[in-house]
Design a protein around this motif. Structure first.
Motif, PDB file in Angstrom:
ATOM      1  N   GLY A  42       0.792  -1.223   0.000  1.00  0.00           N
ATOM      2  CA  GLY A  42       0.000   0.000   0.000  1.00  0.00           C
ATOM      3  C   GLY A  42       0.824   1.272   0.000  1.00  0.00           C
ATOM      4  O   GLY A  42       0.883   1.989  -1.003  1.00  0.00           O
ATOM      5  N   VAL A  43       1.506   1.521   1.109  1.00  0.00           N
ATOM      6  CA  VAL A  43       2.249   2.790   1.259  1.00  0.00           C
ATOM      7  C   VAL A  43       3.314   2.917   0.168  1.00  0.00           C
ATOM      8  O   VAL A  43       3.444   3.968  -0.471  1.00  0.00           O
TER       9      VAL A  43
ATOM     10  N   CYS B 242     -13.401  -2.341  -4.950  1.00  0.00           N
ATOM     11  CA  CYS B 242     -11.979  -2.452  -4.576  1.00  0.00           C
ATOM     12  C   CYS B 242     -11.713  -3.552  -3.572  1.00  0.00           C
ATOM     13  O   CYS B 242     -10.661  -4.175  -3.600  1.00  0.00           O
ATOM     14  N   PHE B 243     -12.676  -3.775  -2.663  1.00  0.00           N
ATOM     15  CA  PHE B 243     -12.494  -4.872  -1.711  1.00  0.00           C
ATOM     16  C   PHE B 243     -12.370  -6.191  -2.464  1.00  0.00           C
ATOM     17  O   PHE B 243     -11.512  -7.021  -2.166  1.00  0.00           O
ATOM     18  N   VAL B 244     -13.265  -6.356  -3.450  1.00  0.00           N
ATOM     19  CA  VAL B 244     -13.249  -7.599  -4.233  1.00  0.00           C
ATOM     20  C   VAL B 244     -11.947  -7.683  -5.041  1.00  0.00           C
ATOM     21  O   VAL B 244     -11.305  -8.748  -5.096  1.00  0.00           O
TER      22      VAL B 244
ATOM     23  N   THR C 175      -6.647  -6.455   0.891  1.00  0.00           N
ATOM     24  CA  THR C 175      -8.061  -6.065   0.963  1.00  0.00           C
ATOM     25  C   THR C 175      -8.190  -4.742   1.723  1.00  0.00           C
ATOM     26  O   THR C 175      -9.068  -3.933   1.430  1.00  0.00           O
ATOM     27  N   MET C 176      -7.324  -4.506   2.690  1.00  0.00           N
ATOM     28  CA  MET C 176      -7.366  -3.244   3.444  1.00  0.00           C
ATOM     29  C   MET C 176      -6.850  -2.075   2.615  1.00  0.00           C
ATOM     30  O   MET C 176      -7.424  -0.993   2.622  1.00  0.00           O
ATOM     31  N   VAL C 177      -5.744  -2.326   1.895  1.00  0.00           N
ATOM     32  CA  VAL C 177      -5.093  -1.170   1.261  1.00  0.00           C
ATOM     33  C   VAL C 177      -5.673  -0.802  -0.103  1.00  0.00           C
ATOM     34  O   VAL C 177      -5.553   0.347  -0.526  1.00  0.00           O
ATOM     35  N   THR C 178      -6.329  -1.758  -0.779  1.00  0.00           N
ATOM     36  CA  THR C 178      -6.847  -1.429  -2.121  1.00  0.00           C
ATOM     37  C   THR C 178      -7.870  -0.287  -2.069  1.00  0.00           C
ATOM     38  O   THR C 178      -7.746   0.674  -2.844  1.00  0.00           O
ATOM     39  N   PRO C 179      -8.864  -0.327  -1.165  1.00  0.00           N
ATOM     40  CA  PRO C 179      -9.800   0.819  -1.122  1.00  0.00           C
ATOM     41  C   PRO C 179      -9.101   2.134  -0.747  1.00  0.00           C
ATOM     42  O   PRO C 179      -9.424   3.188  -1.308  1.00  0.00           O
ATOM     43  N   LEU C 180      -8.127   2.047   0.172  1.00  0.00           N
ATOM     44  CA  LEU C 180      -7.435   3.283   0.580  1.00  0.00           C
ATOM     45  C   LEU C 180      -6.640   3.867  -0.599  1.00  0.00           C
ATOM     46  O   LEU C 180      -6.655   5.081  -0.837  1.00  0.00           O
ATOM     47  N   LEU C 181      -5.983   2.975  -1.322  1.00  0.00           N
ATOM     48  CA  LEU C 181      -5.228   3.446  -2.487  1.00  0.00           C
ATOM     49  C   LEU C 181      -6.173   4.005  -3.546  1.00  0.00           C
ATOM     50  O   LEU C 181      -5.846   4.961  -4.259  1.00  0.00           O
TER      51      LEU C 181
ATOM     52  N   PHE D 194      -7.125   7.492  -2.729  1.00  0.00           N
ATOM     53  CA  PHE D 194      -5.993   8.360  -3.097  1.00  0.00           C
ATOM     54  C   PHE D 194      -5.946   8.553  -4.617  1.00  0.00           C
ATOM     55  O   PHE D 194      -5.791   9.683  -5.107  1.00  0.00           O
ATOM     56  N   ALA D 195      -6.152   7.446  -5.363  1.00  0.00           N
ATOM     57  CA  ALA D 195      -6.123   7.528  -6.826  1.00  0.00           C
ATOM     58  C   ALA D 195      -7.248   8.432  -7.339  1.00  0.00           C
ATOM     59  O   ALA D 195      -7.047   9.225  -8.274  1.00  0.00           O
ATOM     60  N   ASN D 196      -8.425   8.324  -6.723  1.00  0.00           N
ATOM     61  CA  ASN D 196      -9.555   9.178  -7.122  1.00  0.00           C
ATOM     62  C   ASN D 196      -9.201  10.651  -6.961  1.00  0.00           C
ATOM     63  O   ASN D 196      -9.417  11.469  -7.866  1.00  0.00           O
ATOM     64  N   LEU D 197      -8.636  10.984  -5.797  1.00  0.00           N
ATOM     65  CA  LEU D 197      -8.303  12.394  -5.515  1.00  0.00           C
ATOM     66  C   LEU D 197      -7.262  12.912  -6.503  1.00  0.00           C
ATOM     67  O   LEU D 197      -7.408  14.005  -7.062  1.00  0.00           O
ATOM     68  N   VAL D 198      -6.221  12.102  -6.733  1.00  0.00           N
ATOM     69  CA  VAL D 198      -5.141  12.558  -7.612  1.00  0.00           C
ATOM     70  C   VAL D 198      -5.624  12.634  -9.063  1.00  0.00           C
ATOM     71  O   VAL D 198      -5.259  13.559  -9.796  1.00  0.00           O
ATOM     72  N   GLY D 199      -6.473  11.675  -9.464  1.00  0.00           N
ATOM     73  CA  GLY D 199      -7.030  11.696 -10.826  1.00  0.00           C
ATOM     74  C   GLY D 199      -7.852  12.948 -11.052  1.00  0.00           C
ATOM     75  O   GLY D 199      -7.744  13.613 -12.098  1.00  0.00           O
TER      76      GLY D 199
END
Lengths: 259, 376
Positions: free
Chosen positions: B168-169, B320-322, B268-274, B277-282
């Protein structure tokens, strides 16, 4: 009188300028089966790696057929490397190639032989190590002993005058190990190859070695040299005697009813 | 430099005599192999006498050459009689060794090529076996997850957080870069036709909805498939080759719980968080285009916030969880399926990335259809 095949002069073996062995000097004669012996982690394999030009030593010279392996560069080193063969401990066969292709590889790279000639020679080399039936197998499909024999066949592909074997009997059953010893003796008898073997398999050493040197970690040097059968009897150095006779403690020499 | 070996060939009634001289080493043999083979092959007589009296040196290549000549076919049959004369006694054992081997000059391969039908059948069988393995593995994973939920302290949380950090990070820069560029490029492409209608500001609507619903989750998942699925496959594949997994099994530890569960939970934890972040940067990438077109940032912000709903956002995040489970499970299972050999880890890694991307695409399609019927 036999010629000198390898001359090691004032060799300090080690990595990154840190010597784990200092001032090693020895000669290996042509056609000799020479064993480098020592306890685990004493630096046997490091000395071997220096001798085959894989890593540079801290200091010293390794003269093979009159040329210094340490300072040899480019074409000189390449031609020197073609005169030696190395069979690594786990075989180091290329997993994506069949056994036959592994043996054919050096011939393809270094000779102008036509393909049918290369295959014929490679098959003869496999025949020498009794592996004709495994020619089209992949290394993964071979047993430990077969893999070692295949590695020897590949090391012999270019008819080297010197063969270096790293722990050839390690992990093999006694019969396979004895078969490998016989193969080494046969190859020496028929081809006159010089063998430099790194091992601590005592039975094997006593069966095949003409001469051995024993390295020791504490003294960072050679503590014994000579025919292994002689070293086994020699009580002047307790460590060497215990090593050859598998005694755990010095007092066992005194308690030994034979002594 | 040594001269190549010389040869002469003479044929009398029923007897061909070949005289060789010089050094019969690998280099020398290479120089004469073909010429001598052709010349001996052309000789009509059934008996071959090989005279080696003038040979100075011979190694195994030379012995193989002589053995090859003795075994040469003549009109479909081997020479009836071949004889070697004059060989120095020192080289006799070499010839004996070489003749021990049954030499077949033609290059043959034990792997005969499959016919089209055989290959297709094999591919279908492989696919079905693969699907069965994958499904049973997912079942095993679900079982492990459920049993771990009953006793969460048994989960290796240290390993899980370490994996979350690595997957993730450490992936933030690449996810950010790709999302920003995709947002920027898409906004540029959309702005050109929209400008003709004076609707450049609606680029914000396009960027907002496309990023949050589709591109953010998809880009993140594809980056993770390339980055983490391959890493998991390589790591577990190497452990398989080194018998570390066998060691776990014989110590009574379940490799699924020990190795795979922490990775699946982490991803599964980091995919939604990423993805957030991707949404905001996009969306930020789109903002750069809008700013360059002369609109204020606040107008872009209002446009996005008013158009994109919480439903769009949660719909993207649920996917994203899936995706996270799929990527981690695929990477781990491919690593787990690693065969022996040095190329096996490479094959597992490739299969992990390809399978992950295929599954991401398939499940994205399934989600789109589901959301359509659910009115999301």
């Amino acid at each position: 009188m036999k010629q000198t095949a390898i001359e090691v002069k004032n060799l300090s073996a080690g990595y990154n300028n840190q010597a784990i062995m200092e001032n090693l000097c020895f000669e290996i004669l042509s056609g000799e089966i020479f064993v480098i012996l020592g306890g685990s982690g004493c630096g046997k394999s490091t000395v071997l790696k220096h001798m085959i030009g894989l890593i540079p030593p801290v200091t010293g010279k390794i003269i093979i057929h009159g040329q210094d392996m340490v300072t040899a560069q480019g074409k000189t080193k390449n031609s020197l490397l073609q005169k030696i063969g190395v069979a690594f401990q786990n075989g180091a066969l290329f997993g994506s190639m069949t056994v036959l292709e592994n043996v054919m590889l050096p011939l393809k790279e270094y000779t102008d032989l036509p393909m049918d000639a290369i295959e014929t020679i490679a098959r003869v080399k496999l025949g020498l190590v009794d592996l004709e039936q495994g020619a089209f197998l992949l290394p993964d499909e071979l047993s430990g002993g077969m893999r070692k024999r295949a590695a020897i066949a590949r090391a012999m592909a270019l008819d080297p005058s010197i063969l270096f074997l790293d722990e050839p009997s390690a992990g093999l059953d006694p019969l396979t190990s004895a078969g490998l010893d016989k193969l080494i003796m046969d190859l020496r008898a028929s081809l006159g190859i010089t063998f430099v073997i790194v091992t601590h398999e005592l039975e094997s050493i006593l069966a095949i070695a003409d001469r051995t040197i024993m390295l020791e970690k504490q003294t960072k040097g050679i503590i014994a040299t000579g025919p292994p059968k002689q070293l086994k009897q020699d009580k002047s150095n307790p460590y060497v005697y215990n090593f050859f006779n598998r005694n755990l403690e010095l007092r066992n020499i005194k308690n030994d009813p034979k002594s | 430099m040594s001269q190549p070996p010389q040869f002469t060939i003479t044929t009398a009634t029923n007897i061909t005599t070949l005289c060789l001289s010089g050094r019969l080493d690998t280099k020398g043999v290479a120089a004469v192999w073909q010429r001598v083979t052709i010349a001996v092959g052309r000789a009509k007589s059934p008996t071959l006498i090989i005279n080696l009296g003038e040979v100075d040196y011979m190694d195994m290549a030379g012995a193989a050459f002589i053995s090859h000549l003795k075994n040469l076919d003549h009109n479909g049959t081997a020479k009836e009689r071949s004889q070697v004369n004059g060989l120095k006694s020192a080289y006799t054992p070499l010839l004996v060794l070489a003749e021990k081997t049954d030499i077949k000059p033609a290059i043959t391969n034990h792997l005969s090529p499959h016919s089209f039908v055989e290959q297709t059948g094999k591919n279908v069988a492989d696919f079905l076996y693969d699907a069965k393995t994958f499904i049973s593995f997912i079942g095993e994973l679900i079982f492990a997850m459920v049993s771990s939920l009953k006793a969460p302290k048994n989960i290796r949380w240290g390993e899980t957080f370490l994996m979350a950090e690595r997957a993730g990070v450490d992936a933030l820069p690449i996810v950010g870069l790709i999302s920003f560029i995709v947002g920027l490029v898409m906004a540029f492409q959309a702005a050109i036709p929209m400008k003709m209608f004076g609707a450049e500001l609606y680029v914000a609507n396009l960027i907002g909805i496309a990023t949050v619903r589709e591109l953010g989750p998809l880009m993140t998942a594809i980056v993770l498939a390339g980055r983490s699925a391959s890493a998991f496959a390589a790591e577990i594949g190497t452990m398989k080759i080194n018998e570390e997994i066998d060691a776990l099994t014989v110590m009574g530890m379940d490799p699924v719980k020990f190795l795979i569960l922490p990775r699946v939970i982490a991803l599964t934890m980091v995919t939604p968080l990423l993805t957030i972040f991707a949404n905001l940067v996009g969306i930020l990438g789109g903002a750069v285009v809008i700013l360059s077109l002369g609109y204020p940032l606040v107008a872009y912000y209002n446009q996005v916030v008013n158009f994109v709903t919480w439903q769009d956002f949660t719909g993207g995040i649920i996917k994203c969880f899936v995706f996270g489970v799929l990527i981690a499970a695929t990477g781990c299972i491919r690593g787990y399926q690693t065969q022996m050999g040095s190329s096996a880890v490479g094959q597992s890694t490739t299969r992990a990335v390809v399978s992950s991307i295929v599954l991401i695409a398939v499940f994205d399609g399934i989600f789109s259809i589901m959301y359509y019927y659910m009115g999301v």
